[in-house]
Design an enzyme around this catalytic site. Structure first.
Site, PDB file in Angstrom:
ATOM      1  N   HIS A 116       0.858  -1.178   0.000  1.00  0.00           N
ATOM      2  CA  HIS A 116       0.000   0.000   0.000  1.00  0.00           C
ATOM      3  C   HIS A 116       0.902   1.238   0.000  1.00  0.00           C
ATOM      4  O   HIS A 116       1.723   1.403   0.891  1.00  0.00           O
ATOM      5  CB  HIS A 116      -0.879  -0.030   1.260  1.00  0.00           C
ATOM      6  CG  HIS A 116      -1.898   1.045   1.315  1.00  0.00           C
ATOM      7  ND1 HIS A 116      -3.212   0.846   0.956  1.00  0.00           N
ATOM      8  CD2 HIS A 116      -1.817   2.346   1.674  1.00  0.00           C
ATOM      9  CE1 HIS A 116      -3.897   1.963   1.107  1.00  0.00           C
ATOM     10  NE2 HIS A 116      -3.062   2.888   1.538  1.00  0.00           N
ATOM     11  N   HIS A 136      -2.274   3.590  11.482  1.00  0.00           N
ATOM     12  CA  HIS A 136      -1.017   4.310  11.671  1.00  0.00           C
ATOM     13  C   HIS A 136      -1.215   5.503  12.592  1.00  0.00           C
ATOM     14  O   HIS A 136      -2.328   5.959  12.831  1.00  0.00           O
ATOM     15  CB  HIS A 136      -0.490   4.799  10.318  1.00  0.00           C
ATOM     16  CG  HIS A 136      -1.357   5.834   9.674  1.00  0.00           C
ATOM     17  ND1 HIS A 136      -2.613   5.546   9.188  1.00  0.00           N
ATOM     18  CD2 HIS A 136      -1.189   7.164   9.448  1.00  0.00           C
ATOM     19  CE1 HIS A 136      -3.163   6.632   8.673  1.00  0.00           C
ATOM     20  NE2 HIS A 136      -2.328   7.628   8.830  1.00  0.00           N
ATOM     21  N   GLU A 174      -4.100  15.278  10.042  1.00  0.00           N
ATOM     22  CA  GLU A 174      -4.854  14.895   8.852  1.00  0.00           C
ATOM     23  C   GLU A 174      -6.288  15.403   8.965  1.00  0.00           C
ATOM     24  O   GLU A 174      -7.069  14.913   9.772  1.00  0.00           O
ATOM     25  CB  GLU A 174      -4.863  13.365   8.687  1.00  0.00           C
ATOM     26  CG  GLU A 174      -3.488  12.763   8.489  1.00  0.00           C
ATOM     27  CD  GLU A 174      -3.541  11.259   8.275  1.00  0.00           C
ATOM     28  OE1 GLU A 174      -4.667  10.706   8.255  1.00  0.00           O
ATOM     29  OE2 GLU A 174      -2.469  10.639   8.147  1.00  0.00           O
ATOM     30  N   HIS A 203      -7.637  13.968  12.425  1.00  0.00           N
ATOM     31  CA  HIS A 203      -6.778  13.101  13.233  1.00  0.00           C
ATOM     32  C   HIS A 203      -5.499  13.882  13.475  1.00  0.00           C
ATOM     33  O   HIS A 203      -4.732  14.123  12.547  1.00  0.00           O
ATOM     34  CB  HIS A 203      -6.492  11.792  12.496  1.00  0.00           C
ATOM     35  CG  HIS A 203      -7.724  10.987  12.225  1.00  0.00           C
ATOM     36  ND1 HIS A 203      -8.393  11.039  11.034  1.00  0.00           N
ATOM     37  CD2 HIS A 203      -8.438  10.139  13.020  1.00  0.00           C
ATOM     38  CE1 HIS A 203      -9.462  10.242  11.082  1.00  0.00           C
ATOM     39  NE2 HIS A 203      -9.512   9.692  12.270  1.00  0.00           N
ATOM     40  N   HIS A 211      -4.951   5.970  14.088  1.00  0.00           N
ATOM     41  CA  HIS A 211      -6.254   5.814  13.450  1.00  0.00           C
ATOM     42  C   HIS A 211      -6.154   4.842  12.274  1.00  0.00           C
ATOM     43  O   HIS A 211      -5.076   4.382  11.928  1.00  0.00           O
ATOM     44  CB  HIS A 211      -6.811   7.159  12.996  1.00  0.00           C
ATOM     45  CG  HIS A 211      -5.918   7.910  12.060  1.00  0.00           C
ATOM     46  ND1 HIS A 211      -4.753   8.521  12.470  1.00  0.00           N
ATOM     47  CD2 HIS A 211      -6.006   8.148  10.730  1.00  0.00           C
ATOM     48  CE1 HIS A 211      -4.176   9.099  11.439  1.00  0.00           C
ATOM     49  NE2 HIS A 211      -4.902   8.879  10.370  1.00  0.00           N
TER      50      HIS A 211
END
Lengths: 257, 257, 257, 257, 257, 257
Positions: free
Chosen positions: A106, A149, A155, A179, A185
């Site tokens: 990813h 993470h 964010e 976040h 999260h």
């Protein structure tokens, strides 16, 4: 910069103001000379003026964090011509040339950076503007949604239309999540279960949606309006992770290759 | 650095020697902190020695472009321990985390950079080591094979095994092509016709092959051995483009969106 | 880059080819965001094509210092569209916004830099393109013509039309002078005498002329054609300085201020 | 750094204190190796001491924005010798080698930079020290006074003696103006009218005056003393622009060249 | 730069000419603001002239690797005054502030760098000028002479007077050794044996000697004069290492700490 | 980063938290590729986990300068594996390879830098971690203890065990001194007198002690606890300098060399 915004009906939008520097295209590295947001797709206006005497034209300015208001007797939109490169621009997010992993793993979400406002410390941004565009998802042997993470960036996510892939309920267009720096999260329980058990064939992702992220190396403060007055705070947000179960098995071994 | 190469049977390989600098991982830009060749996948040997007296051990050295030979009476493989970061390493190309366009457009081939040896001029490499790994190809509304181009780099391509996607015939494992600086090139006629008419659904590309490119901002000279002695030069290479037809139609208009 | 040059009658011109980098506007320093050659005055062509079958169209290319010639059966001018920033451009030298000393002292000639092709060593150019444009000259208490100097750059001067201010005779349009790295030079005797004795009021300089300089940190080799075949070498050039007299007086004192 | 200031009679002056970095000469760009303030014209003291026992010698220090006072029984001026390059210096502004436009257009005022204290962000200064020195003004087809502008710097102007060219009345020696970041400003009505209608021949500018500017990318706060206590605020300053009339004519066309 | 050298009697010296850049003081890193060669100890001449008419004054110049000779009728030493920073200088090597290991381990010889001429590649020098000055040697549990090594620099060593510490015989003042890029070298047999068995108390090193090194990232070619004509080549140099014995014992263990 | 600290008995320690950047090894400059703290001596843990359900496990976090506490029902020490380079590490100060002056003069204390956390301004640190390790002191004609100075850094010194060389009394292990930015300081009277009159032969310094310094370009605030509550402030600290006498003699001359 003077601007006016004309809307019809009830309208919501997102604004990000950066200080100290300007947004710029990220240095692409191995992506090469082309890709992501291409310079040619940014549109800027030609010079425009209205030669108009207006009684009591009100101009609201922002200076040092405060709003000031002045009246003048003519339109401020009087740009007869200009030279230089500081101009307002617009960009059609559908023209973003999406790049992502096509074998396994990813990618970091920075792969979706549209614009970055760099800080003085190389590698650290005052703010990045990131989108989650419609695209093919083809990674094999990989957990495809955003991974769990905590990181050194704030964010702030928003949704312009559609459903966000990692939280299909409770995250509406016009809404937002925040976040903060170093807050862990990740996807909600339902998303985790589905992604873990899915067969990984090529799939379209995010068609019909437009989610984005403002990401900053600085902490973002929430106004009193945002926390209380608006009465829109989702106090049950944390519950979306309550159903996650422990899957750790210390005796697990990888299959022999 | 002392090394010996042990092979069994007839064997061919590719060697690239760079001067002035060392290979390093490329700065990833928006790809982020992870991706492409990951540092953790490079393997280097532990210290190793053989405490062996050998009569007439021959060591061949290269210095200033010439080979020198000396005899000594013991093995040169006597590294009892070491500190530092200049070591031989190996890397399994199958671990390359491939990134590519997942919506439309053809990425610059630099997206496949494994290692780069930068020159003094930022953005210009003494040499890049690039691979064309097995991957999903999903780009829509796009000519998927390498596009026709001329560029400021020498492109030396080789094939370790399998068939190269843009030239299925006449490019054998152990062979090589060289497209010098500013020489225009691209897929052969057959590849062009197929790619132009194909329906663009998700497809696996390059499975079972291992093609690579040494790309340099310098011109590469071909030795007399390479041009004549070996008698392997493909004098008909240019014919692979002879069948390409003009498709230009000045009256063509894009469909109304 | 493909180009053709159409001329009528006997024609001369100057060509400068640089390697390793491209010409760019110099960083202006205290001159600010505007001045010298302004970006907005550089003109580049729009995409243009001729869809023309031509038997035996000859294209001459330069590669690694050699000229190659190939025939093709269509016009190479087939640019239907393009993106990017590598384009041919032209610039009207009359639009150069001239800056110079306006109180005393003689500025370094770099003040007239139109374009610079930087080398890898900061502050050192592969080549600068410098002009001596029409302007006011107003410096007081100053020797106004180019001062006597030797420097670390090769200076190749040419004259497009008119008379060069520091050498009114013997330097014709279409001609050129070359002062190599570290070769001392300066105005001829007549220019020195006039400038030393002139009353320094505001004066127009270089009206009706167009002199320029190619300046390089590299040494320039002169071809055999330039030194002999053309029979245009001015073997008496050095004589223009023969008339200069010693003016040194060890007992001289400045006037009391 | 310890210093004492001895004055006779009523005295005013300007002080600029910068944090985080030091003043340095600006990088000259195309101006070359010489020009503006030349290094050789900065004077610094030789080591000096007074070996003096003084009862109750008071030393006032500034630390973290506060003033502290201590008594000691000897003179602090005891520098018997020193090495290094952090020294007090003085510079005669009359030695500034002025550079400006000598054909057309109005240079950015940065052309008059004496010293700059750079911030961490390249191209942005904590403070620039700029002067408006006596000089020739020769630009043709140009509005010669400072143009109307708003910019990203705070401009604090002062006048040491004489009359400032863009505001002949109401701006006295010892006075100051402050135009904050992004506040539009320019010459007063009278200056505009005169400059617009003047015949543009070579003219001496600023003879017999010494105006200067402290320019900063930071906003400057005005103390309560400056705004109220001193009772020197010019509350009618804005009126100097009231007389400016609209000159815009949408039907205007440039003369045919 | 014009210079003349006056010597009396038979005289030898060392000259190092660098291209592309100038010698400068190395960036000191943790050594701080002071140390090694201090700026204040470099001496440069004041302006000096001789106003002398000399018939047939011969000036020999070097240009592009060739020597040219010209005659003129006056002395070239006519510097009446000058500004700038390109001057000849001299430095007394006894003023070098020596830094070295004071607990254990052998420092890299770069610790003795007097001046460095950097190349365009950060960390790589066109040439370093290094000395081996008189100093205390106090390292414990350490092999104190230069260690055995091969490295990416050419090492040209010379001796001005005295005996070099790592090769007491056969290396005379006025002589020189050259160890080319990647050629392994180290102390001779006698030096190795003594240093290995010595008791390591504080000792003075290099008193009464002046050895130095010109170190370059480039290969140095030896002229035919140096290899043959001068008949000074030490053909037995390699024998100084012949006596070195193998000391390796695979069963050796460190004492328990 | 989650951690727990287990101690037995009464325990004191020093903690330094830096913001904006991370500690790194200083660029060594002429010290070379090895020296001071060597990379190989930093130890970091392997992945470790405890798969443990714990009722009411309390985790205290620091965020934006505040402490937050949360309860969870399992151990946070669950690192089953990790990739990357952000890890806790430890370093044995006895492995610091000490470098210092070995002929004359006193080096800047930066010569003892173990780790530095650089600020955005090159050459200026958010914090340096410096130690005063056991070593040989051999400088001749030099005042060997720390010199008297004021500088642009805050100096926070601590002592882990033993006696600090420049202040043998009143500076206990577990204690600390703070000399703020630009506050002059140096050895106490006793240290000055002894060092001035000592015969300078090679001497061991700091054996059996471990003093260190946190040095920052920022000012350090002392908490109310540190200034009052703890009742440990040494109000007589300034007296250690009271006994220093004036030694200046304006008629002193150096001996003739």
């Amino acid at each position: 910069m003077r601007f006016s915004v004309s809307v019809s009906g009830s309208t919501r939008g997102y604004i990000l103001e950066v200080f100290a520097a300007h947004f710029q295209l990220p240095y692409l590295g191995p992506i090469g000379a082309n890709g992501l947001a291409n310079p040619r797709d940014f549109l800027c206006p030609v010079a425009w003026y209205e030669d108009k005497d207006v009684k009591g034209y009100q101009v609201v300015s922002k200076f040092q964090g405060h709003l000031f208001q002045a009246e003048q007797n003519h339109s401020p939109f009087d740009v007869v011509g200009w030279h230089g490169s500081y101009v307002p621009y617009k960009y059609n997010l559908a023209l973003f040339m999406v790049v992502n992993a096509v074998q396994f793993d990813h990618c970091d979400p920075s792969i979706f950076t549209v614009l970055t406002c760099p800080s003085n410390r190389p590698g650290t941004a005052i703010a990045d503007f990131v989108i989650f565009p419609p695209r093919w998802s083809v990674q094999e042997n990989t957990f495809r949604p955003p991974y769990y993470h905590r990181n050194c960036m704030s964010e702030f996510m928003g949704l312009i239309f559609g459903n966000y892939e990692a939280k299909k309920e409770g995250f509406q267009p016009g809404g937002a999540t925040l976040h903060s720096v170093m807050t862990p999260h990740g996807p909600d329980t339902q998303c985790f279960e589905e992604a873990t058990n899915a067969t990984l064939c090529p799939t379209r992702v995010a068609d019909g949606t437009q989610a984005f992220m403002f990401e900053s190396s600085l902490s973002l403060a929430v106004t009193k309006w945002g926390e209380e007055t608006c009465q829109k705070l989702d106090k049950n947000y944390y519950k979306c992770w309550q159903g996650l179960k422990k899957h750790f098995n210390p005796k697990w071994q990888p299959d022999v290759l």
